[in-house]
Design a protein around this motif. Structure first.
Motif, mmCIF file in Angstrom:
data_model
loop_
_atom_site.group_PDB
_atom_site.id
_atom_site.type_symbol
_atom_site.label_atom_id
_atom_site.label_comp_id
_atom_site.label_asym_id
_atom_site.label_seq_id
_atom_site.Cartn_x
_atom_site.Cartn_y
_atom_site.Cartn_z
ATOM 1 N N LYS A 238 34.060 51.276 17.635
ATOM 2 C CA LYS A 238 33.860 52.730 17.607
ATOM 3 C C LYS A 238 35.169 53.467 17.879
ATOM 4 C CE LYS A 238 28.943 52.783 18.532
ATOM 5 N NZ LYS A 238 27.853 53.141 19.438
ATOM 6 N N THR A 239 36.050 52.890 18.700
ATOM 7 C CA THR A 239 37.355 53.529 18.934
ATOM 8 C C THR A 239 38.244 53.418 17.705
ATOM 9 O OG1 THR A 239 38.480 51.558 19.835
ATOM 10 C CG2 THR A 239 37.244 52.959 21.398
ATOM 11 N N GLU A 240 37.923 52.486 16.813
ATOM 12 C CA GLU A 240 38.683 52.316 15.567
ATOM 13 C C GLU A 240 38.067 53.104 14.412
ATOM 14 O OE1 GLU A 240 39.920 48.269 14.588
ATOM 15 O OE2 GLU A 240 39.476 47.687 16.657
ATOM 16 N N GLY A 241 37.004 53.872 14.690
ATOM 17 C CA GLY A 241 36.399 54.714 13.655
ATOM 18 C C GLY A 241 35.262 54.078 12.892
ATOM 19 N N PHE A 242 34.747 52.954 13.361
ATOM 20 C CA PHE A 242 33.622 52.287 12.708
ATOM 21 C C PHE A 242 32.330 52.606 13.469
ATOM 22 C CE2 PHE A 242 37.223 49.850 11.311
ATOM 23 C CZ PHE A 242 36.911 49.466 10.017
ATOM 24 N N PRO A 243 31.194 52.618 12.780
ATOM 25 C CA PRO A 243 29.931 52.912 13.465
ATOM 26 C C PRO A 243 29.421 51.754 14.322
ATOM 27 C CG PRO A 243 29.545 52.595 11.129
ATOM 28 C CD PRO A 243 31.031 52.562 11.335
ATOM 29 N N SER A 244 29.806 50.511 14.000
ATOM 30 C CA SER A 244 29.322 49.377 14.784
ATOM 31 C C SER A 244 30.244 48.176 14.615
ATOM 32 C CB SER A 244 27.891 48.999 14.386
ATOM 33 O OG SER A 244 27.864 48.519 13.063
ATOM 34 N N GLY A 245 29.939 47.114 15.324
ATOM 35 C CA GLY A 245 30.713 45.886 15.236
ATOM 36 C C GLY A 245 29.874 44.714 15.687
ATOM 37 N N GLU A 246 30.283 43.519 15.303
ATOM 38 C CA GLU A 246 29.566 42.325 15.724
ATOM 39 C C GLU A 246 30.504 41.136 15.770
ATOM 40 O OE1 GLU A 246 27.306 40.507 11.922
ATOM 41 O OE2 GLU A 246 26.580 42.491 12.544
ATOM 42 N N CYS A 247 30.140 40.173 16.609
ATOM 43 C CA CYS A 247 30.932 38.947 16.747
ATOM 44 C C CYS A 247 30.613 38.029 15.569
ATOM 45 C CB CYS A 247 30.595 38.251 18.055
ATOM 46 S SG CYS A 247 30.965 39.219 19.526
ATOM 47 N N LYS A 248 31.654 37.476 14.959
ATOM 48 C CA LYS A 248 31.484 36.530 13.852
ATOM 49 C C LYS A 248 32.297 35.295 14.169
ATOM 50 C CE LYS A 248 30.382 39.281 9.873
ATOM 51 N NZ LYS A 248 29.265 38.454 9.477
ATOM 52 N N TRP A 249 31.706 34.149 13.902
ATOM 53 C CA TRP A 249 32.371 32.889 14.194
ATOM 54 C C TRP A 249 33.297 32.486 13.057
ATOM 55 C CZ3 TRP A 249 32.354 30.443 18.748
ATOM 56 C CH2 TRP A 249 31.403 30.841 19.674
ATOM 57 N N HIS A 250 34.493 32.049 13.437
ATOM 58 C CA HIS A 250 35.471 31.479 12.501
ATOM 59 C C HIS A 250 35.858 30.128 13.073
ATOM 60 C CE1 HIS A 250 36.062 35.080 10.045
ATOM 61 N NE2 HIS A 250 35.834 35.734 11.157
ATOM 62 N N GLY A 251 35.204 29.084 12.587
ATOM 63 C CA GLY A 251 35.422 27.758 13.163
ATOM 64 C C GLY A 251 34.835 27.707 14.561
ATOM 65 N N ILE A 252 35.681 27.476 15.559
ATOM 66 C CA ILE A 252 35.200 27.396 16.939
ATOM 67 C C ILE A 252 35.490 28.669 17.729
ATOM 68 C CG2 ILE A 252 35.345 24.880 17.022
ATOM 69 C CD1 ILE A 252 38.003 25.223 18.563
ATOM 70 N N PHE B 156 32.870 44.377 6.385
ATOM 71 C CA PHE B 156 33.406 43.991 7.678
ATOM 72 C C PHE B 156 34.929 43.978 7.633
ATOM 73 C CE2 PHE B 156 29.187 42.222 7.608
ATOM 74 C CZ PHE B 156 28.733 42.438 8.894
ATOM 75 N N SER B 157 35.512 44.338 8.761
ATOM 76 C CA SER B 157 36.958 44.299 8.927
ATOM 77 C C SER B 157 37.246 43.795 10.337
ATOM 78 C CB SER B 157 37.553 45.698 8.736
ATOM 79 O OG SER B 157 38.930 45.694 9.025
ATOM 80 N N GLN B 158 38.113 42.793 10.445
ATOM 81 C CA GLN B 158 38.417 42.275 11.774
ATOM 82 C C GLN B 158 39.063 43.371 12.607
ATOM 83 O OE1 GLN B 158 40.309 38.454 11.898
ATOM 84 N NE2 GLN B 158 40.905 38.692 14.040
ATOM 85 N N SER B 159 38.616 43.492 13.841
ATOM 86 C CA SER B 159 39.132 44.516 14.739
ATOM 87 C C SER B 159 40.617 44.288 15.019
ATOM 88 C CB SER B 159 38.353 44.493 16.058
ATOM 89 O OG SER B 159 38.949 45.354 16.996
ATOM 90 N N HIS B 160 41.370 45.387 15.055
ATOM 91 C CA HIS B 160 42.799 45.304 15.363
ATOM 92 C C HIS B 160 43.063 45.485 16.849
ATOM 93 C CE1 HIS B 160 43.930 45.220 11.151
ATOM 94 N NE2 HIS B 160 43.071 46.206 10.934
ATOM 95 N N LYS B 161 42.079 46.027 17.572
ATOM 96 C CA LYS B 161 42.274 46.315 18.998
ATOM 97 C C LYS B 161 41.577 45.324 19.931
ATOM 98 C CE LYS B 161 42.808 51.310 18.361
ATOM 99 N NZ LYS B 161 42.264 52.631 18.717
ATOM 100 N N PHE B 162 40.601 44.579 19.424
ATOM 101 C CA PHE B 162 39.851 43.651 20.278
ATOM 102 C C PHE B 162 40.736 42.470 20.647
ATOM 103 C CE2 PHE B 162 36.762 40.497 21.533
ATOM 104 C CZ PHE B 162 35.775 41.234 22.138
ATOM 105 N N VAL B 163 40.771 42.133 21.937
ATOM 106 C CA VAL B 163 41.617 41.045 22.417
ATOM 107 C C VAL B 163 40.734 39.913 22.938
ATOM 108 C CG1 VAL B 163 43.400 40.395 24.076
ATOM 109 C CG2 VAL B 163 43.419 42.679 23.066
ATOM 110 N N GLY B 164 41.047 38.684 22.550
ATOM 111 C CA GLY B 164 40.325 37.516 23.038
ATOM 112 C C GLY B 164 39.133 37.157 22.175
ATOM 113 N N ALA B 165 38.390 36.147 22.686
ATOM 114 C CA ALA B 165 37.191 35.701 21.975
ATOM 115 C C ALA B 165 36.088 36.745 22.118
ATOM 116 C CB ALA B 165 36.723 34.366 22.532
ATOM 117 N N CYS B 166 35.322 36.902 21.087
ATOM 118 C CA CYS B 166 34.232 37.884 21.088
ATOM 119 C C CYS B 166 32.987 37.223 21.674
ATOM 120 C CB CYS B 166 33.968 38.367 19.664
ATOM 121 S SG CYS B 166 32.766 39.695 19.570
ATOM 122 N N LEU B 167 32.659 37.600 22.905
ATOM 123 C CA LEU B 167 31.502 37.034 23.578
ATOM 124 C C LEU B 167 30.430 38.079 23.848
ATOM 125 C CD1 LEU B 167 33.455 34.831 26.136
ATOM 126 C CD2 LEU B 167 32.467 34.132 23.949
#
Length: 83
Positions: A59-73, A38-49
């Motif tokens: 996918k625009t960053e060249g990865f096949p998939s992505g998922e939301c992961k919680w870091h604290g709150i 996993f690598s934190q997205s560089h282009k995603f803005v805001g909370a991942c909902l």
């Protein structure tokens, strides 16, 4: 002769069941070998909902998939690929 025929059928059924079981085990072992990195997205803005939104950005960053992961709150978008 009926008993010989029924033994033959029973042997074939057992063989086919063993064959099917060994194929399922092979698939699970092959899946277990794949580690995901996993690598934190560089282009995603805001909370991942939205998982689908995160995946599309990854996918625009060249990865096949992505998922939301919680870091604290806060939930952040992480891009995922097979290592």
């Amino acid at each position: 002769m009926a008993s010989t025929s029924s033994r033959m059928v029973a042997s074939v059924v057992v063989f086919l069941l063993l064959l099917a079981a060994s194929e399922m085990g092979t698939t699970r072992v092959a899946e277990a070998r794949h580690r995901h990195c996993f690598s934190q997205s560089h282009k995603f803005v805001g909370a991942c909902l939205s998982e689908s939104n995160c995946e599309n950005v990854c996918k625009t960053e060249g990865f096949p998939s992505g998922e939301c992961k919680w870091h604290g709150i806060v939930s952040k978008c992480h891009c995922k690929r097979i290592c």
